[in-house]
Design a protein around this motif. Sequence first.
Motif, PDB file in Angstrom:
ATOM      1  N   LYS A  92       0.836  -1.201   0.000  1.00 52.98           N
ATOM      2  CA  LYS A  92       0.000   0.000   0.000  1.00 52.98           C
ATOM      3  C   LYS A  92       0.875   1.258   0.000  1.00 52.98           C
ATOM      4  N   GLN A  93       1.908   1.282   0.847  1.00 51.40           N
ATOM      5  CA  GLN A  93       2.792   2.449   0.916  1.00 51.40           C
ATOM      6  C   GLN A  93       3.518   2.671  -0.408  1.00 51.40           C
ATOM      7  N   PHE A  94       3.980   1.601  -1.017  1.00 55.91           N
ATOM      8  CA  PHE A  94       4.657   1.683  -2.312  1.00 55.91           C
ATOM      9  C   PHE A  94       3.684   2.259  -3.350  1.00 55.91           C
ATOM     10  N   GLY A  95       2.449   1.753  -3.369  1.00 50.37           N
ATOM     11  CA  GLY A  95       1.449   2.238  -4.317  1.00 50.37           C
ATOM     12  C   GLY A  95       1.140   3.714  -4.149  1.00 50.37           C
ATOM     13  N   GLU A  96       1.061   4.157  -2.896  1.00 51.82           N
ATOM     14  CA  GLU A  96       0.805   5.575  -2.638  1.00 51.82           C
ATOM     15  C   GLU A  96       1.933   6.431  -3.180  1.00 51.82           C
ATOM     16  N   LEU A  97       3.155   5.955  -3.023  1.00 50.83           N
ATOM     17  CA  LEU A  97       4.330   6.690  -3.470  1.00 50.83           C
ATOM     18  C   LEU A  97       4.312   6.922  -4.977  1.00 50.83           C
TER      19      LEU A  97
END
Length: 122
Positions: A92-97
């Motif tokens: 999720k964090q990677f996708g937000e980035l």
Amino acid sequence: MDSSERAFKELRPYFTDLSHEEFFVMYLNRANELIRVKQLSIGGVSGTYVDPKIIFKYGIDMDASAVILAHNHPSGNRKPSESDKKITKQIKQFGELIEMPVLDHLIITDNGYFSFSDQELL
């Protein structure tokens, strides 16, 4: 894909009667319409590994705008493990980035599913 149930119905055939874990990703366009379902890993009876970089590499190649993650639990237990929670948070964090959000992560069994989004774990 406007609900976890709709995503589950689309993904269920990929997971029917498996005795090992597999991990798939649904790639969606800006209208949340399905571009493609892609298998990313095949594991063992109690786990499978997925690399977040590979998830988003394919997404970028497909011009996807969002993803829905899915894997199965052959045991029939729909409850996410601590490992499931950890990898979901990382992805999720990677996708937000990179502005390709994770809309949901489904754990699919032969008798139903668990949605991280529905349970407000995303």
